[in-house]
Design a protein around this motif. Sequence first.
Motif, mmCIF file in Angstrom:
data_model
loop_
_atom_site.group_PDB
_atom_site.id
_atom_site.type_symbol
_atom_site.label_atom_id
_atom_site.label_comp_id
_atom_site.label_asym_id
_atom_site.label_seq_id
_atom_site.Cartn_x
_atom_site.Cartn_y
_atom_site.Cartn_z
ATOM 1 N N ALA A 68 0.819 -1.213 0.000
ATOM 2 C CA ALA A 68 0.000 0.000 0.000
ATOM 3 C C ALA A 68 0.852 1.261 0.000
ATOM 4 O O ALA A 68 0.531 2.236 -0.695
ATOM 5 C CB ALA A 68 -0.933 -0.005 1.205
ATOM 6 N N GLU A 69 1.946 1.280 0.761
ATOM 7 C CA GLU A 69 2.765 2.484 0.830
ATOM 8 C C GLU A 69 3.395 2.821 -0.520
ATOM 9 O O GLU A 69 3.455 4.001 -0.901
ATOM 10 C CB GLU A 69 3.848 2.327 1.887
ATOM 11 C CG GLU A 69 3.460 2.912 3.229
ATOM 12 C CD GLU A 69 4.580 2.802 4.246
ATOM 13 O OE1 GLU A 69 4.825 3.793 4.936
ATOM 14 O OE2 GLU A 69 5.176 1.721 4.375
ATOM 15 N N LEU A 70 3.888 1.809 -1.236
ATOM 16 C CA LEU A 70 4.481 2.094 -2.540
ATOM 17 C C LEU A 70 3.434 2.633 -3.508
ATOM 18 O O LEU A 70 3.723 3.502 -4.336
ATOM 19 C CB LEU A 70 5.146 0.839 -3.105
ATOM 20 C CG LEU A 70 6.398 0.343 -2.377
ATOM 21 C CD1 LEU A 70 7.043 -0.803 -3.142
ATOM 22 C CD2 LEU A 70 7.405 1.479 -2.184
ATOM 23 N N ASN A 71 2.199 2.120 -3.425
ATOM 24 C CA ASN A 71 1.116 2.645 -4.256
ATOM 25 C C ASN A 71 0.858 4.110 -3.923
ATOM 26 O O ASN A 71 0.771 4.967 -4.819
ATOM 27 C CB ASN A 71 -0.140 1.806 -4.043
ATOM 28 C CG ASN A 71 -1.333 2.335 -4.827
ATOM 29 O OD1 ASN A 71 -1.976 3.297 -4.413
ATOM 30 N ND2 ASN A 71 -1.645 1.695 -5.941
ATOM 31 N N LEU A 72 0.741 4.416 -2.641
ATOM 32 C CA LEU A 72 0.472 5.791 -2.219
ATOM 33 C C LEU A 72 1.646 6.709 -2.565
ATOM 34 O O LEU A 72 1.444 7.869 -2.945
ATOM 35 C CB LEU A 72 0.193 5.835 -0.724
ATOM 36 C CG LEU A 72 -1.090 5.135 -0.263
ATOM 37 C CD1 LEU A 72 -1.130 5.039 1.260
ATOM 38 C CD2 LEU A 72 -2.327 5.868 -0.781
ATOM 39 N N ARG A 73 2.859 6.190 -2.448
ATOM 40 C CA ARG A 73 4.023 7.001 -2.790
ATOM 41 C C ARG A 73 4.019 7.355 -4.276
ATOM 42 O O ARG A 73 4.303 8.499 -4.661
ATOM 43 C CB ARG A 73 5.314 6.264 -2.423
ATOM 44 C CG ARG A 73 6.559 7.108 -2.592
ATOM 45 C CD ARG A 73 7.821 6.351 -2.186
ATOM 46 N NE ARG A 73 8.969 7.237 -2.211
ATOM 47 C CZ ARG A 73 9.649 7.561 -3.306
ATOM 48 N NH1 ARG A 73 9.303 7.025 -4.468
ATOM 49 N NH2 ARG A 73 10.678 8.383 -3.245
ATOM 50 N N ALA A 74 3.709 6.365 -5.120
ATOM 51 C CA ALA A 74 3.647 6.632 -6.553
ATOM 52 C C ALA A 74 2.553 7.647 -6.872
ATOM 53 O O ALA A 74 2.721 8.520 -7.735
ATOM 54 C CB ALA A 74 3.401 5.325 -7.311
ATOM 55 N N ARG A 75 1.431 7.557 -6.192
ATOM 56 C CA ARG A 75 0.348 8.517 -6.398
ATOM 57 C C ARG A 75 0.779 9.924 -5.977
ATOM 58 O O ARG A 75 0.454 10.912 -6.637
ATOM 59 C CB ARG A 75 -0.894 8.077 -5.620
ATOM 60 C CG ARG A 75 -1.595 6.879 -6.240
ATOM 61 C CD ARG A 75 -2.584 6.231 -5.285
ATOM 62 N NE ARG A 75 -3.658 7.127 -4.882
ATOM 63 C CZ ARG A 75 -4.631 6.777 -4.046
ATOM 64 N NH1 ARG A 75 -4.652 5.552 -3.534
ATOM 65 N NH2 ARG A 75 -5.563 7.644 -3.726
ATOM 66 N N ALA A 76 1.509 10.017 -4.865
ATOM 67 C CA ALA A 76 1.976 11.320 -4.403
ATOM 68 C C ALA A 76 2.952 11.938 -5.395
ATOM 69 O O ALA A 76 2.877 13.134 -5.711
ATOM 70 C CB ALA A 76 2.624 11.177 -3.030
ATOM 71 N N LEU A 77 3.884 11.116 -5.911
ATOM 72 C CA LEU A 77 4.840 11.618 -6.892
ATOM 73 C C LEU A 77 4.133 12.088 -8.156
ATOM 74 O O LEU A 77 4.446 13.152 -8.710
ATOM 75 C CB LEU A 77 5.860 10.533 -7.234
ATOM 76 C CG LEU A 77 6.909 10.208 -6.164
ATOM 77 C CD1 LEU A 77 7.712 8.983 -6.556
ATOM 78 C CD2 LEU A 77 7.827 11.406 -5.942
ATOM 79 N N ALA A 78 3.171 11.286 -8.618
ATOM 80 C CA ALA A 78 2.460 11.646 -9.845
ATOM 81 C C ALA A 78 1.658 12.927 -9.667
ATOM 82 O O ALA A 78 1.497 13.706 -10.621
ATOM 83 C CB ALA A 78 1.534 10.502 -10.254
ATOM 84 N N ALA A 79 1.163 13.166 -8.469
ATOM 85 C CA ALA A 79 0.358 14.366 -8.196
ATOM 86 C C ALA A 79 1.213 15.560 -7.801
ATOM 87 O O ALA A 79 0.690 16.660 -7.587
ATOM 88 C CB ALA A 79 -0.652 14.070 -7.094
ATOM 89 N N GLY A 101 -3.033 23.467 7.377
ATOM 90 C CA GLY A 101 -3.177 22.700 6.155
ATOM 91 C C GLY A 101 -3.557 21.259 6.427
ATOM 92 O O GLY A 101 -3.900 20.884 7.549
ATOM 93 N N VAL A 102 -3.484 20.447 5.374
ATOM 94 C CA VAL A 102 -3.901 19.048 5.453
ATOM 95 C C VAL A 102 -2.707 18.152 5.110
ATOM 96 O O VAL A 102 -2.057 18.338 4.078
ATOM 97 C CB VAL A 102 -5.061 18.750 4.484
ATOM 98 C CG1 VAL A 102 -5.479 17.288 4.578
ATOM 99 C CG2 VAL A 102 -6.248 19.666 4.776
ATOM 100 N N SER A 103 -2.421 17.195 5.978
ATOM 101 C CA SER A 103 -1.340 16.238 5.755
ATOM 102 C C SER A 103 -1.891 14.827 5.842
ATOM 103 O O SER A 103 -2.828 14.551 6.609
ATOM 104 C CB SER A 103 -0.232 16.414 6.801
ATOM 105 O OG SER A 103 0.372 17.690 6.710
ATOM 106 N N PHE A 104 -1.307 13.921 5.084
ATOM 107 C CA PHE A 104 -1.686 12.506 5.081
ATOM 108 C C PHE A 104 -0.470 11.708 5.500
ATOM 109 O O PHE A 104 0.584 11.789 4.860
ATOM 110 C CB PHE A 104 -2.150 12.092 3.681
ATOM 111 C CG PHE A 104 -2.747 10.711 3.598
ATOM 112 C CD1 PHE A 104 -4.123 10.532 3.647
ATOM 113 C CD2 PHE A 104 -1.941 9.593 3.455
ATOM 114 C CE1 PHE A 104 -4.693 9.273 3.561
ATOM 115 C CE2 PHE A 104 -2.491 8.318 3.365
ATOM 116 C CZ PHE A 104 -3.876 8.161 3.423
ATOM 117 N N ILE A 105 -0.598 10.940 6.586
ATOM 118 C CA ILE A 105 0.505 10.140 7.105
ATOM 119 C C ILE A 105 0.164 8.664 6.955
ATOM 120 O O ILE A 105 -0.859 8.197 7.465
ATOM 121 C CB ILE A 105 0.781 10.460 8.584
ATOM 122 C CG1 ILE A 105 1.173 11.936 8.737
ATOM 123 C CG2 ILE A 105 1.878 9.556 9.139
ATOM 124 C CD1 ILE A 105 1.386 12.360 10.191
ATOM 125 N N ALA A 106 1.014 7.928 6.254
ATOM 126 C CA ALA A 106 0.815 6.491 6.040
ATOM 127 C C ALA A 106 1.992 5.738 6.638
ATOM 128 O O ALA A 106 3.139 5.926 6.215
ATOM 129 C CB ALA A 106 0.680 6.182 4.556
#
Length: 319
Positions: free
Chosen positions: A180-191, A288-293
């Motif tokens: 899950a973390e690698l998926n979320l990391r890739a999404r963060a980079l893409a965004a 602001g808003v932060s997301f911690i995984a």
Amino acid sequence: MNFQIALGRAASRLQSIGFGVAVGLAASVAFLAVDAHAAETPAAPAPVARAAGDGPALWAIRDADSTIYLYGTIHMLKTGAAWGSDKVDAAFDSASDVWFEVTDPDDQSVLGPLFQHYAMSPDKPLSSWLTPQEQATLDTAVRAVGLSPQQIDPARPWFAALMIATGPLKAAGFLPENGAELNLRARALAAGKPIHGLETLDQQIGGLARMSDEGQMTYLRRYLATYSTAADQMERAVAGWSAGDVAAMDRFAFENGRGISEEVHQIFLAKRNADWANQIETLLKGSGVSFIAVGAAHLAGDDSLQQLLAAKGISVVRQ
């Protein structure tokens, strides 16, 4: 999920590029030649299959001008695992920045020297610590991950444990690239979302490597004893996590922490959570808003982030 699995994922990555490279038995240039991040801003991964019900648990901390989401992850999953949810997507999309345990868990330029420095102790071979029955189990386990008993014998017990812990999981189809973390990391980079780490790879690996000899052997013996049941345990953990079953996560956190030893609990969970709770308290003073995984065990069981934050007077509410 927890520190053991997180580092097991790193060890799993090292296995794929050669054990000898990881422990300094070959030129480090060969290690660095493996580029895990050829593209700095990869395309966002395909949408994750939707979990049944509400999906994995999501928590939130709010004050007048800040929102911090806490989300527990599993670091190794089967292909097509269903863990997606609307609430997590909405929270992630609303965040201006994203936090993980480390900024890049597969940073080859850092992992290579760390494992070279911490992984080997040829003056105390594993065979000098183990009973004949334990040695036989270890031999079987390391062969299953493509190593020979002779290769693993000079390794320190903590590293040997990591090398065998992921074997039955990978054989059962749990892969680090599906985590899950690698998926979320890739999404963060893409965004284009900034990525931060709560700690460094040196802190993670160094903390484990500095366990007492007795603690390391207790840790290794745990994985030798549970080698044949590890995949079943992972199946149960993933089922509980994807269903948002906090009680199941509490059990898993105990089994892989205090259930092994108090030293393991303190190193893998309690001390790290205390440091992270301090960082979250500081982050909350901003806006602001932060997301911690982070691994799901950090949000479960004794000394969870929620409990430590509550002790600081910070309310953490399940979403």
